[in-house]
Design a protein around this motif. Structure first.
Motif, short mmCIF file in Angstrom:
data_model
loop_
_atom_site.label_atom_id
_atom_site.label_comp_id
_atom_site.label_asym_id
_atom_site.label_seq_id
_atom_site.Cartn_x
_atom_site.Cartn_y
_atom_site.Cartn_z
N TRP A 68 -4.48 -6.83 6.83
CA TRP A 68 -3.78 -6.02 5.84
C TRP A 68 -3.17 -6.87 4.72
N GLN A 69 -3.58 -8.11 4.63
CA GLN A 69 -3.09 -8.95 3.54
C GLN A 69 -3.71 -8.51 2.21
N PRO A 70 -2.95 -8.52 1.12
CA PRO A 70 -3.47 -8.00 -0.16
C PRO A 70 -4.44 -8.93 -0.88
N ASP A 71 -4.51 -10.20 -0.50
CA ASP A 71 -5.31 -11.17 -1.25
C ASP A 71 -6.51 -11.68 -0.45
N LEU A 72 -7.10 -10.82 0.37
CA LEU A 72 -8.22 -11.23 1.20
C LEU A 72 -9.49 -11.41 0.38
N ARG A 103 -8.54 2.00 4.11
CA ARG A 103 -8.76 2.53 5.46
C ARG A 103 -8.62 1.41 6.50
N MET A 104 -9.14 0.22 6.17
CA MET A 104 -9.01 -0.94 7.05
C MET A 104 -7.54 -1.27 7.29
N THR A 105 -6.75 -1.26 6.25
CA THR A 105 -5.33 -1.59 6.36
C THR A 105 -4.59 -0.60 7.25
N VAL A 106 -4.87 0.69 7.07
CA VAL A 106 -4.22 1.71 7.90
C VAL A 106 -4.61 1.53 9.36
N ALA A 107 -5.92 1.36 9.62
CA ALA A 107 -6.41 1.21 10.99
C ALA A 107 -5.79 0.00 11.67
N LEU A 165 0.85 -1.20 0.00
CA LEU A 165 0.00 0.00 0.00
C LEU A 165 0.89 1.25 0.00
N THR A 166 1.52 1.49 -1.13
CA THR A 166 2.46 2.61 -1.23
C THR A 166 1.75 3.95 -1.30
N SER A 167 0.48 3.96 -1.72
CA SER A 167 -0.31 5.18 -1.77
C SER A 167 -1.71 4.86 -1.27
#
Length: 344
Positions: A331-335, A27-31, A16-18
Protein backbone atom coordinates in the motif's frame (compact mmCIF):
# COMPACT_ATOMS: atom_id res chain seq x y z
CA UNK A 1 3.96 -3.46 23.15
CA UNK A 2 2.55 -2.37 19.81
CA UNK A 3 4.89 -1.59 16.93
CA UNK A 4 4.54 1.51 14.78
CA UNK A 5 3.28 -0.60 11.87
CA UNK A 6 0.23 -1.71 13.86
CA UNK A 7 -1.08 1.87 14.00
CA UNK A 8 -3.08 2.82 10.92
CA UNK A 9 -2.44 6.53 11.50
CA UNK A 10 1.33 5.92 11.41
CA UNK A 11 1.76 3.31 8.67
CA UNK A 12 -1.56 2.91 6.85
CA UNK A 13 -2.43 4.18 3.33
CA UNK A 14 -3.65 7.58 4.49
CA UNK A 15 -3.04 8.92 0.98
CA UNK A 16 -6.00 6.96 -0.40
CA UNK A 17 -8.72 9.30 0.81
CA UNK A 18 -11.05 8.30 -2.04
CA UNK A 19 -11.05 4.83 -3.60
CA UNK A 20 -11.31 4.54 -7.38
CA UNK A 21 -12.64 0.99 -7.63
CA UNK A 22 -11.71 0.83 -11.31
CA UNK A 23 -8.06 1.40 -10.43
CA UNK A 24 -6.11 -1.85 -9.91
CA UNK A 25 -3.66 -0.23 -7.46
CA UNK A 26 -6.52 1.13 -5.35
CA UNK A 27 -8.13 -2.30 -5.16
CA UNK A 28 -4.73 -3.79 -4.24
CA UNK A 29 -4.32 -1.25 -1.43
CA UNK A 30 -7.76 -1.98 0.04
CA UNK A 31 -7.25 -5.76 -0.14
CA UNK A 32 -3.82 -5.54 1.54
CA UNK A 33 -5.15 -3.25 4.28
CA UNK A 34 -7.96 -5.68 5.11
CA UNK A 35 -5.38 -8.46 5.46
CA UNK A 36 -3.41 -6.23 7.80
CA UNK A 37 -6.64 -5.82 9.75
CA UNK A 38 -6.59 -9.58 10.42
CA UNK A 39 -2.97 -9.44 11.61
CA UNK A 40 -3.84 -6.65 14.05
CA UNK A 41 -7.02 -8.40 15.20
CA UNK A 42 -4.87 -11.31 16.36
CA UNK A 43 -2.29 -8.98 17.92
CA UNK A 44 -5.12 -7.18 19.76
CA UNK A 45 -6.25 -10.56 21.09
CA UNK A 46 -2.76 -11.50 22.20
CA UNK A 47 -2.13 -8.15 23.88
CA UNK A 48 -5.67 -8.00 25.32
CA UNK A 49 -6.37 -4.68 23.63
CA UNK A 50 -10.12 -4.10 23.62
CA UNK A 51 -12.58 -1.27 23.04
CA UNK A 52 -10.83 2.09 22.51
CA UNK A 53 -7.44 0.41 22.94
CA UNK A 54 -7.91 -1.94 19.98
CA UNK A 55 -5.73 -1.04 16.99
CA UNK A 56 -7.38 -3.18 14.30
CA UNK A 57 -10.65 -1.30 13.46
CA UNK A 58 -9.08 1.66 11.57
CA UNK A 59 -7.66 -0.79 9.01
CA UNK A 60 -11.19 -1.49 7.74
CA UNK A 61 -13.16 1.54 8.96
CA UNK A 62 -11.05 3.83 6.77
CA UNK A 63 -12.47 2.12 3.67
CA UNK A 64 -16.06 1.88 4.99
CA UNK A 65 -15.96 -1.81 5.82
CA UNK A 66 -17.54 -3.48 8.84
CA UNK A 67 -16.17 -6.57 10.56
CA UNK A 68 -18.86 -9.24 10.30
CA UNK A 69 -16.93 -11.88 12.21
CA UNK A 70 -13.40 -13.17 12.78
CA UNK A 71 -12.37 -16.71 11.81
CA UNK A 72 -10.96 -18.65 14.77
CA UNK A 73 -8.51 -21.56 14.64
CA UNK A 74 -9.87 -24.54 16.56
CA UNK A 75 -6.44 -25.62 17.82
CA UNK A 76 -4.94 -22.48 19.37
CA UNK A 77 -7.99 -20.12 19.28
CA UNK A 78 -6.03 -17.57 17.27
CA UNK A 79 -7.75 -15.26 14.80
CA UNK A 80 -6.53 -16.26 11.33
CA UNK A 81 -9.13 -14.63 9.11
CA UNK A 82 -11.99 -12.17 8.96
CA UNK A 83 -15.15 -11.58 6.98
CA UNK A 84 -15.81 -7.93 6.13
CA UNK A 85 -18.87 -6.26 4.66
CA UNK A 86 -18.73 -3.02 2.67
CA UNK A 87 -20.92 -0.39 4.32
CA UNK A 88 -20.79 2.83 2.29
CA UNK A 89 -21.87 6.08 3.87
CA UNK A 90 -25.42 7.18 3.03
CA UNK A 91 -24.09 9.61 0.42
CA UNK A 92 -22.34 6.68 -1.25
CA UNK A 93 -25.24 4.21 -1.16
CA UNK A 94 -25.19 3.79 -4.93
CA UNK A 95 -21.58 2.57 -4.74
CA UNK A 96 -22.75 -1.00 -4.15
CA UNK A 97 -24.14 -1.01 -7.69
CA UNK A 98 -20.57 -0.63 -9.01
CA UNK A 99 -19.50 -4.03 -10.28
CA UNK A 100 -15.91 -3.60 -9.04
CA UNK A 101 -16.81 -3.01 -5.39
CA UNK A 102 -16.87 -6.09 -3.15
CA UNK A 103 -19.92 -6.56 -0.95
CA UNK A 104 -17.88 -8.94 1.18
CA UNK A 105 -14.16 -9.59 1.64
CA UNK A 106 -12.78 -12.73 3.29
CA UNK A 107 -9.18 -12.09 4.32
CA UNK A 108 -6.50 -14.33 5.84
CA UNK A 109 -3.32 -13.38 7.67
CA UNK A 110 0.08 -15.03 7.45
CA UNK A 111 2.43 -16.34 10.14
CA UNK A 112 2.79 -14.33 13.35
CA UNK A 113 6.03 -15.04 15.18
CA UNK A 114 4.64 -14.49 18.68
CA UNK A 115 4.34 -17.13 21.39
CA UNK A 116 0.55 -17.39 21.30
CA UNK A 117 0.35 -18.32 17.63
CA UNK A 118 3.77 -19.20 16.22
CA UNK A 119 3.73 -22.97 16.82
CA UNK A 120 0.38 -23.47 15.06
CA UNK A 121 1.31 -21.13 12.20
CA UNK A 122 4.64 -22.87 11.59
CA UNK A 123 2.88 -26.24 11.68
CA UNK A 124 0.61 -24.99 8.89
CA UNK A 125 3.61 -23.61 6.99
CA UNK A 126 5.05 -27.14 7.05
CA UNK A 127 1.76 -28.48 5.70
CA UNK A 128 2.16 -26.11 2.73
CA UNK A 129 5.63 -27.51 2.06
CA UNK A 130 4.24 -31.06 2.19
CA UNK A 131 1.23 -30.07 0.09
CA UNK A 132 -1.15 -30.96 2.89
CA UNK A 133 -2.77 -27.64 3.82
CA UNK A 134 -6.15 -28.92 2.59
CA UNK A 135 -6.05 -31.65 5.27
CA UNK A 136 -5.87 -29.22 8.21
CA UNK A 137 -8.76 -28.10 10.39
CA UNK A 138 -7.96 -24.42 9.77
CA UNK A 139 -8.41 -24.99 6.04
CA UNK A 140 -11.74 -26.74 6.68
CA UNK A 141 -12.95 -23.76 8.72
CA UNK A 142 -11.82 -21.32 5.98
CA UNK A 143 -13.38 -23.24 3.09
CA UNK A 144 -16.67 -23.68 4.96
CA UNK A 145 -16.78 -19.95 5.75
CA UNK A 146 -16.28 -19.12 2.08
CA UNK A 147 -18.89 -21.65 0.96
CA UNK A 148 -21.42 -20.28 3.43
CA UNK A 149 -20.78 -16.71 2.35
CA UNK A 150 -21.11 -17.57 -1.35
CA UNK A 151 -24.34 -19.46 -0.65
CA UNK A 152 -25.89 -16.57 1.29
CA UNK A 153 -24.56 -13.62 -0.71
CA UNK A 154 -27.06 -13.87 -3.58
CA UNK A 155 -24.44 -13.32 -6.29
CA UNK A 156 -22.95 -10.30 -4.49
CA UNK A 157 -19.32 -9.58 -5.33
CA UNK A 158 -17.01 -11.46 -2.94
CA UNK A 159 -13.26 -11.00 -2.66
CA UNK A 160 -10.66 -13.32 -1.23
CA UNK A 161 -7.45 -11.83 0.10
CA UNK A 162 -4.44 -13.18 1.96
CA UNK A 163 -0.75 -12.79 2.66
CA UNK A 164 1.93 -15.54 2.82
CA UNK A 165 0.35 -18.45 4.75
CA UNK A 166 -2.96 -16.59 4.43
CA UNK A 167 -2.36 -16.27 0.70
CA UNK A 168 -2.04 -20.06 0.47
CA UNK A 169 -5.32 -20.35 2.42
CA UNK A 170 -7.05 -17.92 0.05
CA UNK A 171 -5.56 -19.84 -2.91
CA UNK A 172 -7.03 -23.09 -1.56
CA UNK A 173 -10.45 -21.49 -1.06
CA UNK A 174 -10.37 -19.86 -4.49
CA UNK A 175 -9.43 -23.10 -6.26
CA UNK A 176 -12.08 -25.02 -4.33
CA UNK A 177 -14.81 -22.57 -5.34
CA UNK A 178 -13.58 -22.27 -8.94
CA UNK A 179 -14.05 -26.01 -9.39
CA UNK A 180 -17.75 -25.49 -8.62
CA UNK A 181 -18.00 -22.66 -11.14
CA UNK A 182 -17.77 -19.81 -8.59
CA UNK A 183 -14.98 -17.46 -9.67
CA UNK A 184 -14.05 -15.16 -6.78
CA UNK A 185 -11.84 -12.13 -7.30
CA UNK A 186 -8.69 -12.95 -5.34
CA UNK A 187 -5.75 -10.89 -4.11
CA UNK A 188 -2.82 -13.12 -3.13
CA UNK A 189 0.12 -11.27 -1.59
CA UNK A 190 3.51 -13.05 -1.49
CA UNK A 191 1.91 -16.47 -2.17
CA UNK A 192 4.22 -19.39 -1.28
CA UNK A 193 5.67 -21.34 -4.22
CA UNK A 194 7.18 -24.61 -3.02
CA UNK A 195 10.19 -25.30 -5.25
CA UNK A 196 13.94 -24.94 -5.52
CA UNK A 197 14.93 -21.24 -5.80
CA UNK A 198 15.84 -21.36 -9.51
CA UNK A 199 14.77 -17.75 -9.99
CA UNK A 200 17.77 -16.60 -7.95
CA UNK A 201 20.19 -17.88 -10.61
CA UNK A 202 21.56 -14.90 -12.54
CA UNK A 203 22.67 -16.76 -15.70
CA UNK A 204 19.55 -16.76 -17.91
CA UNK A 205 20.72 -19.62 -20.15
CA UNK A 206 21.52 -21.82 -17.18
CA UNK A 207 18.22 -20.95 -15.57
CA UNK A 208 16.28 -21.82 -18.73
CA UNK A 209 18.24 -25.04 -19.13
CA UNK A 210 17.41 -26.16 -15.62
CA UNK A 211 13.75 -25.30 -16.07
CA UNK A 212 13.62 -27.07 -19.45
CA UNK A 213 15.17 -30.24 -17.99
CA UNK A 214 12.77 -30.09 -15.06
CA UNK A 215 9.79 -29.77 -17.41
CA UNK A 216 10.89 -32.77 -19.49
CA UNK A 217 11.38 -34.93 -16.39
CA UNK A 218 8.09 -33.81 -14.82
CA UNK A 219 6.14 -34.35 -18.04
CA UNK A 220 7.71 -37.79 -18.49
CA UNK A 221 6.84 -38.83 -14.94
CA UNK A 222 3.30 -37.52 -15.41
CA UNK A 223 2.81 -39.69 -18.51
CA UNK A 224 4.33 -42.72 -16.76
CA UNK A 225 2.09 -42.29 -13.73
CA UNK A 226 -1.00 -42.06 -15.93
CA UNK A 227 -0.05 -45.25 -17.73
CA UNK A 228 0.33 -47.15 -14.44
CA UNK A 229 -2.82 -45.79 -12.81
CA UNK A 230 -6.44 -45.37 -13.86
CA UNK A 231 -7.06 -42.10 -15.63
CA UNK A 232 -7.40 -39.37 -13.05
CA UNK A 233 -8.96 -35.93 -13.31
CA UNK A 234 -5.82 -33.93 -12.57
CA UNK A 235 -5.55 -32.44 -16.05
CA UNK A 236 -9.30 -31.86 -16.30
CA UNK A 237 -9.43 -30.09 -12.94
CA UNK A 238 -6.39 -27.97 -13.83
CA UNK A 239 -7.96 -26.93 -17.13
CA UNK A 240 -11.26 -26.24 -15.36
CA UNK A 241 -9.48 -23.64 -13.22
CA UNK A 242 -8.28 -21.66 -16.24
CA UNK A 243 -11.19 -19.20 -16.07
CA UNK A 244 -10.25 -18.22 -12.52
CA UNK A 245 -7.62 -15.48 -12.74
CA UNK A 246 -6.35 -14.56 -9.27
CA UNK A 247 -4.22 -11.45 -8.78
CA UNK A 248 -0.77 -12.49 -7.54
CA UNK A 249 1.45 -9.86 -5.92
CA UNK A 250 5.08 -10.95 -5.92
CA UNK A 251 8.35 -9.33 -4.91
CA UNK A 252 11.25 -10.81 -6.95
CA UNK A 253 13.50 -10.42 -3.88
CA UNK A 254 11.22 -12.67 -1.82
CA UNK A 255 12.36 -16.27 -2.35
CA UNK A 256 9.09 -17.57 -0.85
CA UNK A 257 7.06 -16.33 -3.82
CA UNK A 258 9.54 -15.31 -6.53
CA UNK A 259 9.35 -18.66 -8.36
CA UNK A 260 5.98 -17.55 -9.76
CA UNK A 261 7.96 -15.23 -12.03
CA UNK A 262 9.83 -18.14 -13.60
CA UNK A 263 6.79 -20.44 -13.57
CA UNK A 264 4.72 -18.24 -15.86
CA UNK A 265 7.56 -16.90 -18.00
CA UNK A 266 8.97 -20.39 -18.61
CA UNK A 267 5.54 -21.59 -19.68
CA UNK A 268 5.30 -18.73 -22.18
CA UNK A 269 8.81 -19.40 -23.49
CA UNK A 270 8.16 -23.14 -23.90
CA UNK A 271 5.09 -22.26 -25.97
CA UNK A 272 7.20 -19.99 -28.16
CA UNK A 273 9.77 -22.70 -28.92
CA UNK A 274 7.10 -25.27 -29.74
CA UNK A 275 7.32 -27.23 -26.49
CA UNK A 276 3.95 -26.14 -25.17
CA UNK A 277 2.68 -29.72 -24.91
CA UNK A 278 5.52 -30.68 -22.56
CA UNK A 279 4.97 -27.62 -20.43
CA UNK A 280 1.20 -28.11 -20.22
CA UNK A 281 1.88 -31.44 -18.51
CA UNK A 282 4.72 -30.10 -16.38
CA UNK A 283 2.97 -26.92 -15.21
CA UNK A 284 0.16 -28.81 -13.49
CA UNK A 285 2.38 -31.20 -11.51
CA UNK A 286 5.24 -30.84 -9.06
CA UNK A 287 8.23 -33.16 -9.29
CA UNK A 288 8.12 -33.73 -5.52
CA UNK A 289 4.45 -34.71 -5.62
CA UNK A 290 5.00 -37.14 -8.49
CA UNK A 291 7.95 -38.79 -6.72
CA UNK A 292 5.85 -39.14 -3.57
CA UNK A 293 3.07 -40.78 -5.57
CA UNK A 294 5.56 -43.10 -7.26
CA UNK A 295 6.80 -44.24 -3.84
CA UNK A 296 3.27 -45.01 -2.68
CA UNK A 297 2.62 -41.90 -0.61
CA UNK A 298 -0.72 -40.16 -0.91
CA UNK A 299 -0.52 -37.04 -3.04
CA UNK A 300 -2.87 -34.41 -4.36
CA UNK A 301 -2.60 -31.66 -6.90
CA UNK A 302 -0.03 -29.01 -5.88
CA UNK A 303 -1.69 -26.03 -4.25
CA UNK A 304 0.70 -23.44 -5.67
CA UNK A 305 0.27 -24.38 -9.33
CA UNK A 306 -2.45 -22.47 -11.18
CA UNK A 307 -3.35 -22.15 -14.87
CA UNK A 308 -4.01 -18.40 -15.10
CA UNK A 309 -3.07 -15.28 -13.18
CA UNK A 310 -2.66 -11.55 -13.26
CA UNK A 311 0.89 -11.31 -11.94
CA UNK A 312 2.04 -8.01 -10.42
CA UNK A 313 5.70 -7.57 -9.49
CA UNK A 314 6.98 -5.01 -7.03
CA UNK A 315 10.32 -4.13 -8.59
CA UNK A 316 11.02 -1.37 -6.07
CA UNK A 317 14.44 -2.18 -4.55
CA UNK A 318 14.07 -3.96 -1.19
CA UNK A 319 16.55 -3.58 1.66
CA UNK A 320 16.11 -7.10 3.01
CA UNK A 321 13.96 -10.24 2.91
CA UNK A 322 11.64 -9.03 5.68
CA UNK A 323 10.77 -5.96 3.63
CA UNK A 324 10.40 -7.97 0.41
CA UNK A 325 8.03 -10.44 2.08
CA UNK A 326 6.02 -7.95 4.15
CA UNK A 327 2.39 -7.01 3.57
CA UNK A 328 3.17 -3.31 4.18
CA UNK A 329 4.88 -2.84 0.82
CA UNK A 330 1.60 -3.26 -1.08
CA UNK A 331 0.00 0.00 0.00
CA UNK A 332 2.98 2.32 -0.38
CA UNK A 333 2.24 5.25 -2.73
CA UNK A 334 5.58 5.21 -4.59
CA UNK A 335 5.73 1.59 -5.76
CA UNK A 336 7.28 0.54 -9.05
CA UNK A 337 4.97 -2.19 -10.33
CA UNK A 338 4.99 -4.38 -13.43
CA UNK A 339 1.92 -6.44 -14.33
CA UNK A 340 1.43 -9.29 -16.82
CA UNK A 341 -1.65 -11.32 -17.63
CA UNK A 342 -1.24 -15.06 -18.15
CA UNK A 343 -4.13 -17.13 -19.51
CA UNK A 344 -3.91 -20.90 -19.73
Amino acid sequence: MASEREYFDLSGPLHLTSVDWDDANNRMTVAASLVQGVYILERDRQERREGPNALAPPWWDFFNFKLLRPLIDDVDSSIFGAIYEFKPQSSQSNDLLHRRIPRYVIAFRGTITKTDSVSRDIELDMHIVRNGLHQTSRAEIAIQAVRNMVASANDSNIWLSGHSLGSAMAMLCGKTMAKTGKLLESFLFNPPYVAAPIERIKDKKLKHGIRFAGSVITAGLTIAMKVKQPRNLTFDSFAALSSWVPCLFVNPSDHICSEYVGYFEHRRRMQEIGAGGIERLASQNSLTGLLMSASGNESSEPLHLIPSANLTLNVTPSRDFKEAHGIHQWWQPDLHLESKFYKY
